[in-house]
Design an enzyme around this catalytic site. Structure first.
Site, PDB file in Angstrom:
ATOM      1  N   SER A 143     -56.611 -22.940  16.599  1.00 45.36           N
ATOM      2  CA  SER A 143     -57.528 -24.073  16.485  1.00 45.36           C
ATOM      3  C   SER A 143     -58.972 -23.584  16.609  1.00 45.36           C
ATOM      4  CB  SER A 143     -57.167 -25.132  17.525  1.00 45.36           C
ATOM      5  OG  SER A 143     -57.797 -26.355  17.246  1.00 45.36           O
TER       6      SER A 143
ATOM      7  N   HIS B 172     -50.187 -29.805  14.887  1.00 48.68           N
ATOM      8  CA  HIS B 172     -51.201 -28.942  15.484  1.00 48.68           C
ATOM      9  C   HIS B 172     -50.710 -28.432  16.844  1.00 48.68           C
ATOM     10  CE1 HIS B 172     -55.393 -27.609  15.723  1.00 48.68           C
ATOM     11  NE2 HIS B 172     -55.323 -27.873  17.017  1.00 48.68           N
TER      12      HIS B 172
ATOM     13  N   ASP C 123     -51.229 -32.166  10.358  1.00 52.12           N
ATOM     14  CA  ASP C 123     -52.391 -31.730  11.129  1.00 52.12           C
ATOM     15  C   ASP C 123     -53.650 -32.075  10.345  1.00 52.12           C
ATOM     16  OD1 ASP C 123     -54.340 -30.421  12.596  1.00 52.12           O
ATOM     17  OD2 ASP C 123     -53.410 -28.448  12.473  1.00 52.12           O
TER      18      ASP C 123
END
Length: 352
Positions: free
Chosen positions: A200, A324, A294
């Site tokens: 991320s 995610h 996501d």
């Protein structure tokens, strides 16, 4: 025991963790029946049933959205959540807390090694939107990678926003890389077998770092970008499709962006949005993993395509049934475990 593993949950969360682990032990046919109405995305990919069931519970918890709280409370919530879902790992041979000299002061880090031998080193940057997260929140994931890939992992606690906005995290990442290259021989490791990786926001940091190291004598042998943020300047179509209900939401990303970028115009800086970098030639080989459900999916795919067009050897792992941050639920989701194992195998191949 490393400082990154010391965290005590309140009683209700300990009960929640016990329930989650019991759920993970249910027969797969039963889990499949419970998740038989799992959503299908616009590309025809179906959410894994165990993830669908978990989301149906998480989305009903009152006050469970960290972005409705203060930054301090949100950080505590993320840590609790990470420990609740953490996988169970055997004792490691090395769990060493370290201090990296940084541009604005000491940067805490932890080095992990599962066994007596190691094939290489991963410098790892955690997720959390540059605002949340720590070595503790990513402890389970980096242990999984260290064990499955047979490598050391140096997990870095870079400075967080809003106290330290962009580009503080990028500056700390560069200091961490220099530290790893310097220390690797003392750990019995080849500095030419170092991987830079992150998830991320950490994937964003890793992508930017790989570009900043271009042309150096020692560069990463692989950049591993897990469901990365690559473009803060706009919202790609997957933002609309997965704006809510799939763990990471559009609201969360807005909350992160507002705190990370002291000046909104910084979104146009390639150090914040690596997809906007005009020249991606000469970068290390890349492994880019995206999740099918996501908001960040499309910008991750777009970055992988840009790397390929620039002649960078690139593997795009499209994990269509996952959400995610799937690397944090390997103890609950067989699909997440399989996907994270593929990540570990790519790292193992790169350093081996």
């Amino acid at each position: 025991m490393s400082a990154a593993t010391t965290h005590r949950l309140a009683l209700p969360l300990r009960v929640e963790r016990a329930v989650i682990r019991a759920f993970a032990r249910l027969p797969e046919p039963l889990i499949a029946r419970l998740g038989r109405n799992a959503p299908v995305n616009s590309d025809g990919e179906r959410l894994s049933p165990e993830i669908a069931v978990a989301l149906s519970v998480l989305n009903r918890i009152p006050g469970g959205d960290f972005s409705d709280h203060s930054v301090e409370r949100a950080r505590a919530m993320l840590t609790d959540e990470a420990v609740v879902f953490a996988d169970v790992h055997p004792p490691f041979a090395v769990e060493e807390d370290l201090v990296i000299p940084g541009p604005a002061g000491p940067i805490p880090a932890t080095r992990y090694r599962a066994g007596t031998d190691s094939k290489g080193l991963v410098v790892y940057f955690h997720g959390g939107g540059w605002v949340l997260g720590s070595r503790l929140s990513t402890d389970s994931a980096v242990r999984f990678i260290a064990r499955e890939a047979g490598v050391d992992v140096l997990s870095v606690d870079y400075r967080l926003a809003p106290e330290h906005p962009f580009p503080a995290a990028i500056e700390d990442a560069l200091a961490a890389w220099d530290f790893a290259v310097e220390r690797a021989p003392g750990w019995g490791l080849d500095p030419h077998r170092i991987v830079v990786a992150g998830d991320s926001a950490g994937g964003n940091i890793s992508a930017v770092l790989a570009r900043q190291l271009r042309g150096r004598d020692v560069v990463p042998v692989l950049q591993v970008l897990l469901f990365p943020v690559t473009d803060l300047s706009t919202k790609h179509p997957s933002y609309r499709e997965f704006h809510d209900g799939f763990f990471l939401t559009e609201k969360h990303m807005d909350w992160y962006r507002e705190r990370y970028l002291a000046d909104p115009s910084d979104a146009l800086d390639p150090r914040a949005s690596p997809l906007l970098e005009p020249d991606l030639t000469g970068l290390p080989p890349a492994f880019v993993a995206v999740a099918g459900f996501d908001p960040l999916r499309d910008e991750g795919i777009a970055y992988a395509r840009r790397l390929e067009e620039a002649g960078v050897p690139t593997t795009l792992a499209r994990e269509g049934s996952l959400i995610h941050a799937f690397i944090n639920v390997t103890g609950v989701s067989p699909a997440a475990r399989e996907a994270t194992t593929r990540i570990a195998r790519a790292i193992e191949a790169a350093v081996g």
